[in-house]
Design a protein around this motif. Structure first.
Motif, short mmCIF file in Angstrom:
data_model
loop_
_atom_site.label_atom_id
_atom_site.label_comp_id
_atom_site.label_asym_id
_atom_site.label_seq_id
_atom_site.Cartn_x
_atom_site.Cartn_y
_atom_site.Cartn_z
N ASP A 194 0.78 -1.26 -0.10
CA ASP A 194 0.08 0.01 -0.16
C ASP A 194 0.90 1.15 0.00
N ALA A 195 1.80 1.13 0.84
CA ALA A 195 2.93 2.53 0.85
C ALA A 195 3.55 2.74 -0.59
N SER A 196 3.97 1.60 -1.17
CA SER A 196 4.71 1.67 -2.37
C SER A 196 3.70 2.05 -3.62
N MET A 197 2.44 1.68 -3.47
CA MET A 197 1.61 1.73 -4.52
C MET A 197 0.76 3.19 -4.38
N ALA A 198 0.79 3.70 -3.18
CA ALA A 198 0.21 4.95 -2.97
C ALA A 198 0.85 5.93 -3.76
N HIS A 199 2.07 5.95 -4.31
CA HIS A 199 2.73 6.95 -4.90
C HIS A 199 2.17 6.91 -6.59
N HIS A 200 1.79 5.78 -6.83
CA HIS A 200 1.26 5.75 -8.18
C HIS A 200 -0.01 5.72 -8.30
N ALA A 201 -0.92 5.93 -7.14
CA ALA A 201 -2.44 6.21 -7.37
C ALA A 201 -2.83 7.40 -8.17
N PRO A 202 -3.78 7.39 -8.63
CA PRO A 202 -4.36 8.35 -9.50
C PRO A 202 -4.63 9.69 -8.57
N PRO A 203 -4.62 10.67 -9.37
CA PRO A 203 -5.10 12.24 -8.31
C PRO A 203 -6.16 12.06 -7.78
N SER A 204 -6.12 12.53 -6.49
CA SER A 204 -7.39 12.67 -5.49
C SER A 204 -8.57 13.29 -6.16
#
Length: 505
Positions: A194-204
């Protein structure tokens, strides 16, 4: 395993978002515009932390914090790389790369998409390994070495597995110890994921909404003001359009249709070239003129006059023509004191009768084809109404159908999942863990779509889920499953609009 599948599905959904932003023509530009304030803010903060902010724009300073690593080799200036969240290169390009921001935005979308798909594949591969271990556990008896090895392999199949110092044996306490350790490693792995993929999440959501919240009120205000200023002209256009539609419907649709109904009901239409009474009066006049000439010139008896009248009605002017032939031998004498002028006038009357008879034939022909002409006359207006109604109907139902069955986006995801199932069914036996995990993930996505977005207690939902059940059946051969996929495309493709969503970016 449910947690792993949930994480894989979440990564895939986020990756598809980046993929759409990269594919769509204005998607990358719109994403760049949405995130422009955040980019500028982060860049200003980074530059202010430099010892020489102005010089850092001109040189490849190493004081910038590097963005996350990328699997694709892109060579960018550190400033540009940080602005677009891409990795810098030992041999960076100059700042002129900023002249093509759309290309950099697409690189950023591809970068995030690649990372997310890699995270999905890692989770799917772990699911495939767990399924293989579960198959082994079903065939093992507890308390045996085979069961102990399967438990050890179960903990080793989880992502983030840490090798335990204590070896496993056939006691229940050893089983519990290794399983609890596996659960702890799975929890830590999920947190790291979750921590590593949070950087690659779409914009809020707020990042995606701020342009609409800022600019839509301004655009609405300007539009409303323009409409208010031009209200009289616009109202005139509305009245003209209303009158045009009204006249078109009355003059070109309703009245022609009423004439058709009148023709069908009474057999009397409006199409007439010559009246029967006029033809009869002209023929009677010709008969009287010919009989009078024959009585004066040829001294016909009443019986001969009646016979001549019958001949005249049949179109035979032999007696009159004989008189004309005699008169034409001495035209001046006959014109002055004879009957030449009378015979000429009789022939003119005969020509008029012939014209009336011809027009009467045309009138009968038109009468027989009156319905045809009436339908031909109303056909253009009916055609205009048909195409206008079809356009309005398609516009209405397409607007209403956008949210049907989960909306276009969910239907597209279901189509992609079915397409991936068809592709994975072509893999050779035995299936590797990654392929098996992706297959389970795709089938789970199809079942979730059917249970969530298809209407309850309908044949559509029941048939769709039944087909998904056939694909999940381990006893069914792969060839049969491919036939099920083809049937799903044929049965549900039109209903769910898969042909439409497949043609869009």
């Amino acid at each position: 395993m449910v947690r792993l599948m949930h994480e894989a599905a979440r990564d895939e959904s986020a990756a598809e978002w980046w993929g759409r932003a990269e594919r769509v023509g204005a998607g990358a530009g719109w994403y760049l515009f949405e995130t422009l304030p955040i980019r500028l803010y982060n860049l200003i903060i980074v530059l202010l932390r430099q010892p020489h902010p102005i010089l850092s724009l001109l040189h490849s300073t190493r004081h910038l914090p590097p963005p996350p690593r990328s699997p694709s080799p892109v060579h960018l200036h550190p400033i540009v790389a940080h602005l677009f969240q891409l990795p810098p290169s030992p041999s960076p390009t100059p700042l002129t790369a900023l002249l093509d921001p759309l290309h950099l935005a697409r690189l950023e979308c591809r970068y995030h998409k690649t990372h997310l798909f890699q995270g999905r594949d890692d989770r799917a591969e772990a699911v495939g390994r767990l399924l293989g271990v579960f198959d082994r556990l079903k065939d093992c008896q507890p308390g045996t070495d085979q069961f102990a090895n399967a438990v050890r392999d179960l903990s080793a199949a989880l992502p983030g597995h840490v090798e335990l110092k204590e070896p496993i044996d056939t006691t229940p306490s050893s089983y519990a110890y290794h399983l609890l350790a596996a659960l702890d490693s799975l929890k830590l792995s999920s947190e790291k994921h979750d921590a590593s993929m949070a950087h690659h999440a779409p914009p809020s959501r707020w990042t995606q909404l701020w342009p609409r919240l800022v600019f839509l009120p301004l655009i609405a205000y300007v539009a409303a003001r323009s409409l208010y200023v031009s209200r009289e002209q616009i109202w005139g256009w509305i009245l003209d359009a209303k009158e045009t539609v009204r006249v078109f419907l009355i003059s070109w649709v309703i009245e022609p249709i009423m004439d058709i109904l009148k023709t069908i009901r009474t057999g009397e239409g409006e199409v007439k070239v010559v009246s029967p009474e006029g033809v009869k009066s002209d023929l009677d006049s010709l008969e009287r003129m010919a009989v009078s000439l024959a009585a004066d010139k040829l001294k016909y008896t009443p019986e001969q006059q009646a016979e001549l009248g019958s001949s005249i009605r049949a179109g035979d002017l032999t007696a009159v023509l004989r008189i004309y032939e005699e008169d034409i031998k001495a035209p001046l004498r006959s014109a002055i004191g004879g009957t030449l002028i009378r015979t000429l006038l009789i022939q003119v009357q005969k020509l008029k009768v012939d014209v009336d008879v011809a027009l009467s034939g045309i009138d009968k022909l038109l009468k027989s084809q009156e319905l045809t002409f009436a339908f031909v006359g109303v056909a253009p207006s009916i055609t205009i109404l048909y195409f206008s109604g079809s356009w309005l109907s398609s516009l209405w139902y397409s607007g209403r159908g956008r949210g049907r069955y989960g909306g276009e986006r969910k239907r597209e995801e279901a189509w992609l999942s079915l397409r991936r199932v068809e592709h994975l069914l072509l893999a050779p036996e035995p299936l590797p863990p990654l392929t098996q995990g992706l297959l389970v993930l795709s089938l789970s996505s199809l079942r979730t779509y059917g249970q969530t977005h298809l209407p309850v207690r309908t044949r559509l939902r029941e048939g769709f889920l039944e087909d998904v059940g056939y694909l999940e059946d381990v006893s069914l051969q792969r060839g049969d499953k491919r036939l099920v996929v083809q049937r799903m495309r044929a049965d549900w493709g039109t209903v769910l609009g898969w042909t439409t969503v497949a043609g869009k970016a």
